[in-house]
Structure formats: structure tokens, C-alpha cells
Scaffold this motif. Structure first.
Motif, mmCIF file in Angstrom:
data_model
loop_
_atom_site.group_PDB
_atom_site.id
_atom_site.type_symbol
_atom_site.label_atom_id
_atom_site.label_comp_id
_atom_site.label_asym_id
_atom_site.label_seq_id
_atom_site.Cartn_x
_atom_site.Cartn_y
_atom_site.Cartn_z
ATOM 1 N N ARG A 172 -8.024 3.179 0.048
ATOM 2 C CA ARG A 172 -7.662 1.791 -0.265
ATOM 3 C C ARG A 172 -8.763 0.789 0.054
ATOM 4 O O ARG A 172 -8.633 -0.377 -0.263
ATOM 5 N N GLY A 189 0.801 -1.218 0.000
ATOM 6 C CA GLY A 189 0.000 0.000 0.000
ATOM 7 C C GLY A 189 0.832 1.264 0.000
ATOM 8 O O GLY A 189 0.294 2.355 0.134
ATOM 9 N N THR A 190 2.147 1.123 -0.187
ATOM 10 C CA THR A 190 3.037 2.292 -0.172
ATOM 11 C C THR A 190 3.083 2.956 -1.545
ATOM 12 O O THR A 190 3.173 2.283 -2.575
ATOM 13 N N ILE A 191 3.032 4.271 -1.546
ATOM 14 C CA ILE A 191 3.137 5.067 -2.767
ATOM 15 C C ILE A 191 4.390 5.923 -2.665
ATOM 16 O O ILE A 191 4.672 6.516 -1.619
ATOM 17 N N VAL A 234 3.270 10.636 -8.782
ATOM 18 C CA VAL A 234 3.402 9.284 -8.236
ATOM 19 C C VAL A 234 4.350 8.495 -9.133
ATOM 20 O O VAL A 234 4.107 8.311 -10.323
ATOM 21 N N GLU A 240 4.218 2.346 -6.984
ATOM 22 C CA GLU A 240 3.151 1.905 -6.088
ATOM 23 C C GLU A 240 3.357 0.428 -5.796
ATOM 24 O O GLU A 240 3.511 -0.383 -6.706
ATOM 25 N N LEU A 297 1.833 -2.952 -4.145
ATOM 26 C CA LEU A 297 0.573 -3.548 -3.713
ATOM 27 C C LEU A 297 0.685 -5.038 -3.401
ATOM 28 O O LEU A 297 -0.233 -5.604 -2.806
ATOM 29 N N LYS A 324 -0.761 3.978 2.488
ATOM 30 C CA LYS A 324 -2.215 3.964 2.567
ATOM 31 C C LYS A 324 -2.640 2.544 2.923
ATOM 32 O O LYS A 324 -2.351 1.601 2.192
ATOM 33 N N TRP A 368 12.727 2.313 -8.566
ATOM 34 C CA TRP A 368 12.228 3.664 -8.256
ATOM 35 C C TRP A 368 13.100 4.709 -8.942
ATOM 36 O O TRP A 368 12.624 5.525 -9.717
ATOM 37 N N GLU A 390 4.597 7.313 1.097
ATOM 38 C CA GLU A 390 3.316 7.516 1.769
ATOM 39 C C GLU A 390 2.577 6.184 1.833
ATOM 40 O O GLU A 390 2.408 5.502 0.823
ATOM 41 N N LYS A 397 6.453 9.184 -4.210
ATOM 42 C CA LYS A 397 6.200 10.414 -4.950
ATOM 43 C C LYS A 397 7.458 11.264 -5.007
ATOM 44 O O LYS A 397 8.345 11.148 -4.164
#
Length: 334
Positions: A240, A96-98, A107, A110, A112, A160, A120, A158, A100
């Protein structure tokens, strides 16, 4: 884990490795002093890679890593030898990490799935040695390429929370109590506002060994979308959730107004949240008789299903799980 250890936002300076320089070199053998160019290529700079780890649920382990720097690639060598690639840096993050870019807000990655790896920041490409520039008309190339520089800048990670069902409600609506009753989670429960300061996750058992994940999110107040209360910090975790369960206590002075405030805050924060499946649960309903339930039903939106539950007596909890399971497994609309 204590509240101070729940870290869901990290700012870090990143620098991927620079590429190694290509070499200008000419082979000289015992029998041929002019055997031709043999300068090797520079090695690639190290990547910065994000990797999903389902055993992590916060970014706490990255809190004190303010600089993430990958290794530079080595320069090329004679005899057409390519320089060693720089070592990649692998950053493990919860699902769930994004990621940026701080300056643009774009973004960039991501995560999942467990074990998912995403490059990255790419390392710089190694420069070409002079062996690549030999031609029939230029058999003694005197130049090679420098390596490309890596990518650098301040980046944001970040988190979520990933959950099937998100509990949405005012402080003291009974969200933590409900989660503690229908799952093995042990959230903090007390009779004051904002008891929950961090999201709590619980696996809710269902029939035939099946289960789904429910998240108890800190209470929303009017103006949360503008930063009041706990504000944006936890509203983003709702993005989410597949299903939103609005929890409104039976002793609320105005059930319709309370739902309207919650609905409006979600719309102000992100209108796309309103496209999710929703269910209204009236908590603490053990204090209601049938006449009061009928009056409350008149206040609720007609287009949304609702159910009366009690975490104390267990009334309506089986039906609640049935409705949530049906929503989670309903076929997607075409």
C-alpha cells in the motif's frame, strides 16, 4: 494500542438474507368475488455491506464475530403488498481492507475511502407474486415465485496499512527511532531484534502545514517471503505504500548485501513492489566521517538515490523529508 490488539486478518462465516416468497392470492370484494390475482412480491433479503471508517485501524472489533447473518425478506401479502426487505448488516472496517472468498481467493471488495460503502454479499431477490403472471389467456394464475436464497460462505477480511512512505529494513536498523523523531508516533524502541511486532503509523509534518504518513513496518529478514521471521504477515502492508524507504545502518558489515537481501525478498513476495519509488537512507551516520561515507557510497546501487541521516543528531532529516515529498508529489509517468 497493545500489540495483541493489532488484528489485520479475520475469517468469518457470512450469510446474506434469503428473499421472501411471492404470494398466490385472489382478491374478493363485496361486489366481486373474483376480482383477480393480487398476490404481492416477497421482500429482498438483507445485504452484507462493508463501510470504510477512518477512525478504525485494526479489525479487532470483528475478532469475536464469527458469524454475520443478514435478515431474510418477508413474504408477500395480499392486496399487491410487497413484503418488508430484510435489514442490511453494515460492517465497518478500517481503510485499506480487502475482502476475499476463502475458497477461491478472489478479491470481492476493497475499501479505500472513509464512508465508502460496498455491497459485499447481496441479499436474495424476493419472489414475484401471482399478480405478475396474469395474462389474457391465463387470468387466474395459480403460481408465484419462491424467493432466491442469499449468498453464504467463509470469507476473509485482510487489512493492508495505508501509508505514503513505508520503512523497509532489517531488525534494529533504526526504523522505529526515525519514526519517533520525525513524527509524534511513539513506537517501542529497544536494542534487540523484532522490537516492532506491529506496524506503527506516524504523520510527518512538512513545510506550510503539509504532512505525509509514514509506516514503521516490522523488520524483514532473509527468507521472509517464504514465511521466516514475521514472514508474509507484514510484507503485505508494503503493497500500500507509495514510496519505499530502505533503511540500512551505517555499522552494517556489508551495505550492498543487506540492500540486496531486502530487494530480493520484496521481489520474491511480489515483483510489482519493485515498480515503486525507492530511496536508500544510511542511518546512524553520526558515527561516520567523510572518508567512510565515500566508501559506503561505492557499495550502493547507482540507479537509486541515497542519503545519510542520523536520528540522534538530526543530520540529514530535513533533506530526507524534502526528497520523500518530491517523490510523493512527482507527476505520474505516462
Amino acid at each position: 494500542m497493545s500489540e495483541k490488539n493489532f488484528i489485520d486478518y479475520i475469517r468469518v462465516f457470512c450469510h446474506s438474507g434469503n428473499g421472501g416468497r411471492g404470494v398466490t392470492h385472489f382478491m374478493r370484494t363485496k361486489f366481486n368475488a373474483k376480482a383477480g390475482p393480487d398476490g404481492g412480491d416477497g421482500g429482498r433479503g438483507g445485504h452484507i455491506i462493508l463501510k470504510g471508517n477512518k477512525q478504525l485501524w485494526t479489525l479487532l472489533h470483528l475478532r469475536y464475530f464469527k458469524n454475520v447473518v443478514a435478515e431474510d425478506g418477508e413474504n408477500g401479502m395480499k392486496n399487491n403488498c410487497t413484503g418488508r426487505f430484510g435489514k442490511d448488516v453494515i460492517i465497518e472496517v478500517p481503510l485499506g481492507t480487502i475482502a476475499k472468498d476463502e475458497e477461491t481467493g478472489e478479491v470481492e471488495a476493497e475499501i479505500l475511502e472513509d464512508g465508502q460503502e460496498v455491497i459485499w454479499l447481496k441479499g436474495g431477490r424476493g419472489g414475484l407474486g401471482n399478480q405478475h403472471f396474469a395474462t389474457p389467456t391465463n387470468q387466474v394464475p395459480e403460481h408465484s415465485q419462491p424467493g432466491e436464497e442469499g449468498v453464504e460462505g467463509y470469507k476473509l477480511l485482510e487489512l493492508k496499512v495505508l501509508a505514503d512512505v513505508g520503512l523497509v529494513g532489517f531488525p534494529n536498523a533504526g526504523k522505529s527511532t526515525l519514526l519517533s523523531v520525525i513524527s509524534a508516533a511513539k513506537p517501542k524502541i529497544a536494542n534487540y531484534a523484532f522490537t516492532t511486532l506491529i506496524p506503527n503509523l506516524g504523520m510527518v509534518p512538512y513545510r506550510d502545514g503539509r504532512s505525509f504518513c509514514m509506516a514503521d513496518l516490522p523488520g524483514i529478514i532473509e527468507g521472509a517471503s517464504e514465511g521466516k521471521g514475521l514472514g508474509h504477515r507484514f510484507l503485505r502492508h508494503i503493497e500500500r505504500n507509495a514510496v519505499l524507504l530502505f533503511l540500512i545502518p551505517a555499522d552494517s558489515e556489508d551495505h550492498a548485501r543487506e540492500f540486496g537481501i531486502l530487494y530480493n525478498e520484496l521481489e520474491q513476495y511480489n515483483p510489482e513492489l519493485l515498480q515503486k519509488d525507492m530511496l536508500i537512507a544510511i542511518s546512524k551516520s553520526d558515527m561516520l566521517d567523510e572518508e567512510l561515507k565515500a566508501e559506503i557510497k561505492k557499495e550502493l546501487p547507482e540507479n537509486l538515490p541515497h542519503i545519510f541521516i542520523s536520528s540522534v543528531t538530526g543530520a540529514g532529516l530535513v533533506e530526507l523529508k524534502d526528497q520523500l515529498w518530491l517523490k510523493l508529489n512527482a507527476p505520474a509517468a505516462k
